[in-house]
Design a protein around this motif. Structure first.
Motif, PDB file in Angstrom:
ATOM      1  N   UNK A 154       0.868  -1.212   0.016  1.00  0.00           N
ATOM      2  CA  UNK A 154       0.142   0.118   0.000  1.00  0.00           C
ATOM      3  C   UNK A 154       0.817   1.108   0.028  1.00  0.00           C
ATOM      4  N   UNK A 155       0.657   2.260  -0.749  1.00  0.00           N
ATOM      5  CA  UNK A 155       1.395   3.337  -1.141  1.00  0.00           C
ATOM      6  C   UNK A 155       1.837   4.430   0.450  1.00  0.00           C
ATOM      7  N   UNK A 156       0.614   4.103   1.179  1.00  0.00           N
ATOM      8  CA  UNK A 156       0.681   4.911   2.534  1.00  0.00           C
ATOM      9  C   UNK A 156       0.895   4.124   3.622  1.00  0.00           C
ATOM     10  N   UNK A 157       1.447   2.917   3.136  1.00  0.00           N
ATOM     11  CA  UNK A 157       1.954   2.017   4.526  1.00  0.00           C
ATOM     12  C   UNK A 157       0.772   1.255   5.130  1.00  0.00           C
ATOM     13  N   UNK A 158      -0.538   1.840   5.042  1.00  0.00           N
ATOM     14  CA  UNK A 158      -1.622   1.344   5.834  1.00  0.00           C
ATOM     15  C   UNK A 158      -2.926   1.990   5.077  1.00  0.00           C
ATOM     16  N   UNK A 159      -4.158   1.128   4.638  1.00  0.00           N
ATOM     17  CA  UNK A 159      -5.166   1.918   4.329  1.00  0.00           C
ATOM     18  C   UNK A 159      -5.872   2.820   5.105  1.00  0.00           C
ATOM     19  N   UNK A 160      -5.408   2.717   6.657  1.00  0.00           N
ATOM     20  CA  UNK A 160      -5.863   3.716   7.504  1.00  0.00           C
ATOM     21  C   UNK A 160      -5.174   5.084   7.576  1.00  0.00           C
ATOM     22  N   UNK A 161      -4.114   5.119   6.908  1.00  0.00           N
ATOM     23  CA  UNK A 161      -3.053   6.389   7.415  1.00  0.00           C
ATOM     24  C   UNK A 161      -3.892   7.762   7.160  1.00  0.00           C
ATOM     25  N   UNK A 162      -4.723   7.745   6.030  1.00  0.00           N
ATOM     26  CA  UNK A 162      -5.215   8.873   5.404  1.00  0.00           C
ATOM     27  C   UNK A 162      -6.575   9.311   5.720  1.00  0.00           C
ATOM     28  N   UNK A 163      -6.893   8.572   6.681  1.00  0.00           N
ATOM     29  CA  UNK A 163      -8.393   8.653   7.182  1.00  0.00           C
ATOM     30  C   UNK A 163      -8.715   9.994   7.856  1.00  0.00           C
ATOM     31  N   UNK A 164      -7.884  10.517   8.574  1.00  0.00           N
ATOM     32  CA  UNK A 164      -7.960  11.878   9.292  1.00  0.00           C
ATOM     33  C   UNK A 164      -8.302  12.990   8.050  1.00  0.00           C
ATOM     34  N   UNK A 165      -7.498  13.095   7.102  1.00  0.00           N
ATOM     35  CA  UNK A 165      -7.488  14.002   5.891  1.00  0.00           C
ATOM     36  C   UNK A 165      -8.703  13.781   5.216  1.00  0.00           C
ATOM     37  N   UNK A 166      -9.376  12.594   4.961  1.00  0.00           N
ATOM     38  CA  UNK A 166     -10.473  12.586   4.251  1.00  0.00           C
ATOM     39  C   UNK A 166     -11.683  12.878   5.021  1.00  0.00           C
TER      40      UNK A 166
END
Length: 256
Positions: free
Chosen positions: A196-208
């Motif tokens: 996964x490009x961000x290391x984990x599918x959860x990493x960008x949840x806050x930004x979303x």
């Protein structure tokens, strides 16, 4: 923001959708001044087509090329969200790119005040379920992924359709060891691990969530986001059966 430039790009994308023929993006290379204008195009197109006339978007895509990049987001048209096993008969695609992803589902409502405070750990606590998903990459631009970034963003980040597998209760995983396999037609199975490009599918949840709630909207319980591919974009053709499997989570399939 240039209202005229936003409307011109929106009208072009609407024409491409209505006629089933992509347009040349290079003509509009400098039309949009930034991400805010690209998001305004998204809203203009979705408003004209009344995708979310009766309710807020329930499905989204969100992600980026790395943790150093600016993450981008797009609401997904409800008519293109299918449950696995799915059949794409009668659904028109210009390109059939395949991305294998993990979809995440909110377990509670989130408003702007809560979203503003979220780091990854706190955001993960808001997730109640996950599912294997396949995104079909498509474009209203002839250049597809080679189109200028802002025009790709305006075009829902080259989204075609989303297929969701069975929902599983959320459980923390070591994503660096997560194995993903994708089978497309008679091609050799593609296998990846921890890619996964961000290391984990959860990493960008806050930004979303901050994006969704930026104008006072509520991200409702049950809202779904898919957050990036594990296999890049794989090419498929009409007639192919596509199966994505994530070890320990499940599988999803679509007949193109």
């Amino acid at each position: 923001m240039s209202t005229s430039s936003v409307q011109i790009v929106a009208d072009t994308l609407l024409s491409a959708r209505q006629q089933g023929q992509p347009h040349v993006a290079a003509v509009f290379d400098k039309a949009l001044a930034g991400a805010d204008e690209a998001y305004a195009v998204q809203e203009a197109v979705s408003g004209a087509l009344r995708w979310f006339a009766n309710a807020a978007p329930r499905h989204w895509k969100s992600g980026g090329q790395s943790r150093q990049s600016v993450l981008t987001h797009a609401p997904l048209p409800p008519h293109g969200v299918w449950t696995s096993p799915a059949i794409a008969n009668g659904f028109s695609f210009t390109r059939r790119g395949i991305e294998a992803e993990i979809a995440l589902r909110l377990g509670r409502d989130v408003d702007a005040r809560l979203a503003a405070e979220l780091d990854e750990t706190a955001a993960v606590e808001l997730i109640d379920a996950m599912a294997v998903s396949i995104e079909i990459v498509d474009s209203r631009w002839t250049e597809c992924m080679a189109a200028p970034p802002l025009l790709r963003l305006a075009d829902l980040q080259c989204h075609g359709a989303l297929i969701l597998g069975d929902w599983q209760p959320w459980k923390a995983r070591d994503w660096s060891r997560q194995v993903c396999r994708v089978a497309i037609g008679s091609k050799d199975v593609v296998e990846r691990c921890g890619t996964h490009a961000l290391g984990a599918p959860t990493w960008g949840l806050g930004a979303w969530l901050r994006h969704i709630t930026r104008n006072g909207a509520i991200a409702g319980a049950g809202t779904v986001v898919t957050t990036g591919t594990w296999v890049g974009i794989l090419d498929a053709r009409e007639g192919d059966l596509v199966v994505a499997e994530f070890e320990g989570i499940g599988s999803t399939r679509v007949q193109l």
